[in-house]
Design an enzyme around this catalytic site. Structure first.
Site, mmCIF file in Angstrom:
data_model
loop_
_atom_site.group_PDB
_atom_site.id
_atom_site.type_symbol
_atom_site.label_atom_id
_atom_site.label_comp_id
_atom_site.label_asym_id
_atom_site.label_seq_id
_atom_site.Cartn_x
_atom_site.Cartn_y
_atom_site.Cartn_z
ATOM 1 C CG ASP A 34 -4.679 -5.386 12.750
ATOM 2 O OD1 ASP A 34 -5.573 -4.545 12.508
ATOM 3 O OD2 ASP A 34 -4.101 -5.468 13.849
ATOM 4 C CG PHE A 35 -3.208 0.218 9.844
ATOM 5 C CD1 PHE A 35 -2.576 0.416 8.623
ATOM 6 C CD2 PHE A 35 -3.101 1.207 10.812
ATOM 7 C CE1 PHE A 35 -1.839 1.571 8.379
ATOM 8 C CE2 PHE A 35 -2.373 2.365 10.581
ATOM 9 C CZ PHE A 35 -1.742 2.552 9.357
ATOM 10 C CG ASP A 36 -3.461 0.804 14.518
ATOM 11 O OD1 ASP A 36 -2.749 1.812 14.588
ATOM 12 O OD2 ASP A 36 -4.631 0.828 14.076
ATOM 13 C CG ASP A 216 -1.210 -6.205 16.800
ATOM 14 O OD1 ASP A 216 -2.243 -5.943 16.133
ATOM 15 O OD2 ASP A 216 -0.830 -5.489 17.744
#
Length: 298
Positions: A34-36, A216
């Site tokens: 994932d990124f954020d 997250d």
């Protein structure tokens, strides 16, 4: 998307013996991120999000390893997340509804047909939520996001209520609403999520590969469920119930884990029986349609 698990994952350091053992039995690694909140710390304004330099450098190193395939699987629009981080060979945007690989982009056909409704709902919400301080609506073409991280706490129930009412009125049975960390996601009501996208990526790997997914948020739970227990799901953040088996505390810890993967992890991998194959859209449960070719150099 809901989580059926009732126990928090164990700290990653306690799972390292199992991870080492799993790597020794595998020929290749598929690393999905994932990124954020994973590569980039969560910020008040989504446009300000940038990956940690250590995480990006470690990801580039990992992506250059012949035995490793890397992918970003993000809720952001595909073009947005691709502009924010370099290195991976595959990008999945809008929770897996669009996929960039081998110079082309594929879009889920049902999501494509409902893009007009997403646009309409986002336009209505721009007007309806305009009086709410700091409420922000993001139209990502295939999905929409209502951001309320910096909305005053007393006004957040109003944002949820008004958003739900607008989606029900203008989306009907074609759209649905899900929750994340101080966001509301407006999505096409189809059985597709990050977990489905990860399964498509896995289908192009040799049968003795190992898959890692790091994320997250609630939307990452379908990916954890898709790869566990044969793969390794890593939750970023507090010790909350999750389908992931491992946990790290922060994006800084993710960067450290990626550095470990690029050195020790790669050395633990067994002899490769084959290379990753091109991703075949016909292997999707609900086939994607080719959307467009990417210009060279983009």
């Amino acid at each position: 998307m809901t989580d059926d698990s009732d126990s928090p994952p164990r700290p990653l350091r306690e799972e390292l013996p199992r991870i080492r053992e799993r790597f020794a039995d595998a020929s290749r690694l598929l690393c999905c991120l994932d990124f954020d909140g994973t590569l980039a710390p969560i910020v008040d304004q989504p446009d300000d999000a940038v990956p940690l330099r250590e995480a990006e450098a470690a990801l580039v190193t990992l992506a250059n390893e012949p035995k490793v395939s890397t992918a970003i699987v993000s809720g952001r629009a595909l073009a947005d997340v691709r502009d924010r981080i370099d290195g991976p060979s595959v990008y999945a945007g809008n929770h897996g509804l669009e996929l960039a690989h081998n110079g082309s982009v594929e879009v889920h056909p049902d999501a494509r047909t409902r893009a007009i409704q997403i646009e309409r709902v986002c336009a209505v919400l721009e007007t309806v939520l305009d009086p709410v301080p700091n409420a922000r609506i993001e139209n990502k073409r295939l999905t929409g996001t209502v951001h309320f991280r910096t909305v005053p706490p007393a006004a957040r129930p109003v944002v949820r209520r008004l958003t739900r009412a607008v989606v029900e009125r203008f989306g009907g049975d074609d759209l649905e609403l899900s929750t994340g960390k101080r966001i509301l996601e407006i999505e096409p009501a189809i059985r597709w999520g990050k977990g489905d996208a990860v399964e498509v990526l896995e289908s192009a790997q040799p049968s003795d590969s190992v898959t890692i997914y790091v994320g997250d948020d609630v939307t990452d739970e379908s990916a954890f469920r898709a790869i566990e227990p044969d793969g390794i799901g890593v939750l970023v953040g507090d010790a909350e119930p999750s389908a992931a088996s491992c946990r790290v505390q922060s994006p800084e810890a993710v960067a450290t884990f990626l550095e470990w993967l690029g050195t020790t992890g790669v050395e633990l991998l067994g002899e490769a029986d084959g290379n990753a194959a091109p991703i075949d859209p016909d292997r999707f449960d609900r086939p994607f349609a080719a959307d467009r070719s990417e210009p060279e150099g983009e």
